[in-house]
Design an enzyme around this catalytic site. Structure first.
Site, PDB file in Angstrom:
ATOM      1  N   HIS A  32     -67.067  65.299   8.610  1.00 22.15           N
ATOM      2  CA  HIS A  32     -67.188  66.305   7.559  1.00 22.15           C
ATOM      3  C   HIS A  32     -66.273  65.908   6.409  1.00 22.15           C
ATOM      4  CE1 HIS A  32     -63.387  68.338   8.768  1.00 22.15           C
ATOM      5  NE2 HIS A  32     -63.812  68.210  10.007  1.00 22.15           N
ATOM      6  N   HIS A  48     -54.000  66.161  10.817  1.00 21.15           N
ATOM      7  CA  HIS A  48     -53.807  65.375   9.607  1.00 21.15           C
ATOM      8  C   HIS A  48     -52.398  65.543   9.058  1.00 21.15           C
ATOM      9  CE1 HIS A  48     -55.131  69.356   8.232  1.00 21.15           C
ATOM     10  NE2 HIS A  48     -54.581  69.111   7.060  1.00 21.15           N
ATOM     11  N   GLU A  62     -49.516  72.500   1.494  1.00 23.13           N
ATOM     12  CA  GLU A  62     -50.567  73.503   1.655  1.00 23.13           C
ATOM     13  C   GLU A  62     -49.968  74.867   1.989  1.00 23.13           C
ATOM     14  OE1 GLU A  62     -53.035  72.038   4.766  1.00 23.13           O
ATOM     15  OE2 GLU A  62     -53.400  70.105   3.803  1.00 23.13           O
ATOM     16  N   TYR A 120     -59.376  82.457  11.026  1.00 16.73           N
ATOM     17  CA  TYR A 120     -59.476  81.077  10.554  1.00 16.73           C
ATOM     18  C   TYR A 120     -59.884  80.198  11.724  1.00 16.73           C
ATOM     19  CZ  TYR A 120     -58.162  76.588   8.499  1.00 16.73           C
ATOM     20  OH  TYR A 120     -58.177  75.302   8.031  1.00 16.73           O
ATOM     21  N   HIS A 126     -47.569  74.261   5.232  1.00 14.03           N
ATOM     22  CA  HIS A 126     -47.467  72.908   5.764  1.00 14.03           C
ATOM     23  C   HIS A 126     -47.112  72.010   4.584  1.00 14.03           C
ATOM     24  CE1 HIS A 126     -50.699  74.565   8.683  1.00 14.03           C
ATOM     25  NE2 HIS A 126     -49.482  74.781   9.179  1.00 14.03           N
ATOM     26  N   HIS A 180     -50.252  68.642  11.153  1.00 14.82           N
ATOM     27  CA  HIS A 180     -50.823  69.925  11.528  1.00 14.82           C
ATOM     28  C   HIS A 180     -52.306  69.763  11.793  1.00 14.82           C
ATOM     29  CE1 HIS A 180     -51.057  69.586   7.136  1.00 14.82           C
ATOM     30  NE2 HIS A 180     -52.083  70.423   7.169  1.00 14.82           N
TER      31      HIS A 180
END
Length: 427
Positions: free
Chosen positions: A287, A330, A336, A345, A360, A366
């Protein structure tokens, strides 16, 4: 107060609007004698010599000039708004917050603002701050203006009725509204209202380039709604609270400064229905990067590296084959800050509630927690709708620093969300 207002559409377009017929000059920006004795005033959101496609300015025709005010003095309210960040060495820990249970009560929008995260000095004309707000009463006899940056307001509970110099707009949960730098406004509420504010000190938010996506997709300029001209003719004391160079100041006028009778230009407030965002995704495998969910971007001086991005994760279909569908594990050079408007979420099983926040910072590892990883790793990958949720992210190339209020209220066990992952078994 009516919930039905009239709007003009198209982000960045040139608009003109008059609340009284004949108030808007035709063919001239600054006539010698404007109609009705109005005062001509230009408000610029960019340098005069900025390229035409980046030039932001509007001409206002108002009952009194903005210059008519007395000396500002320090404002002693809003103790938790712009208090400065923690100067101690900040460990590279991931942080998350429940919706704070101790936000001020009995406050209006200004006094109910609480700064959570910030970076850069506003005087640098770079950086972004993330605030929460709780408003239980309307602003009465006062307005607010932010000289440090534009304010992207993201309600989580309760509709905000925002009255600005250039018009009035209602911003409900599921929408976002923007007040440009330097534009005065007042907020009225119907009850206990909560949400988020991203204060952008850098270049104004704009639509991102679409690149290989082509002409269509993501947010469309036609869906951004700018209010029509509206004004107050009120000769009574009005407090002006101004944020300037990271501090709050106040002065009192003998009239309402929301007295712009007509205006034209492209520097104006707007609102946007987040459900109109056209999410783009893969129809094969893997994705795209989360940048595919960018609604707005504030560029930095490095191409491709944003001063601030406003990103949402809306309802959408997931159809990719042989793919770990939630966000993968990642680390990256962007920081972020994430909030949740409603629902759950998809990368966190629990602990992240609507009205909460997570951070983050750059290069912190994370991704999904253990339960979400197990569920996604073993899912029967049929087409599935991610529904009933709306999360957002304010991403920036500058590391965030929390305020003392935020640091003292972070979840003490957030790092445990990544505990218990089994070791891979090699042949």
């Amino acid at each position: 107060m009516s919930d039905e207002r009239s709007y003009m559409s198209g982000l960045g377009g040139h608009f003109e609007s008059e609340a009284v017929g004949g108030a808007l000059p035709k063919g001239r920006n600054s006539p010698q004698k404007p109609a009705f004795g109005l005062y001509t005033e230009q408000v610029s959101g960019s340098a005069f010599t900025a390229p035409r496609h980046e030039n932001r300015r509007s001409w206002l025709y108002r009952m009194r000039p903005t210059a008519d005010h007395r000396t500002f003095v320090r404002y002693e309210g809003a103790k938790l708004f712009a208090p400065g960040t923690v100067d101690d060495p900040l460990p590279p820990n991931r942080l998350r917050w429940d919706p704070p249970a101790d936000l001020p009560e009995g406050t209006d929008f200004v006094d109910g603002l609480v700064t959570m995260l910030a970076n850069r000095d506003p005087a640098d004309l770079e950086g972004v701050a993330v605030h929460l707000y709780r408003a239980t009463k309307s602003m009465d006899g006062r307005v607010f203006v932010d000289a440090d940056g534009e304010m992207l307001v993201i309600p989580q509970q309760g509709t905000l009725h925002i009255f600005t110099e250039l018009g009035a707009m209602d911003v409900a949960p599921g929408w976002a509204g923007l007040i440009p730098r330097g534009i005065k406004f007042r907020v009225e509420v119907d009850g206990d209202s909560r949400g988020y504010v991203a204060e952008n000190h850098g270049l104004p938010f704009r639509l991102p380039d679409l690149g290989p996506i082509g002409a269509n997709g993501l947010a469309s300029a036609r869906d951004f709604e700018t209010p029509l001209a509206w004004f107050e003719d009120r000769d009574e004391e009005t407090e002006v609270v101004q944020k300037s160079l990271g501090s709050l100041w106040t002065t009192t006028l003998d009239h309402s400064p929301l007295d712009v009778v007509a205006w034209h230009g492209n520097y104006a407030p707007w609102r946007y229905d987040l459900s109109r965002f056209n999410a783009i995704g893969t129809v094969s495998f893997d994705h795209p990067d989360p940048s595919i969910f960018t609604v707005l971007t504030s560029p930095s001086d490095v191409p491709g590296r944003a001063n601030a991005d406003f990103v949402i994760f809306p309802p959408r279909w997931m159809v990719a084959e042989d793919t770990f569908r939630p966000p993968w594990f990642h680390r990256n050079v962007m920081s972020e800050a994430m909030g949740l408007i409603h629902g759950e979420y998809d990368a966190k099983a629990d602990g992240f509630a609507p009205g909460g926040l997570s951070l983050h910072n750059l290069m912190s590892g994370h991704g999904p927690d253990l339960d979400s990883w197990k569920k996604a790793s073993n899912a029967d990958l049929q087409p599935a709708k991610v529904d009933g949720t709306l999360a957002f992210m304010v991403e920036t190339c500058w590391p965030y620093r929390p305020t003392r209020f935020a640091l003292d209220r972070s979840q003490p066990d957030y790092d445990e969300a990544w505990a218990g992952f089994p070791k891979a078994e090699l042949p």
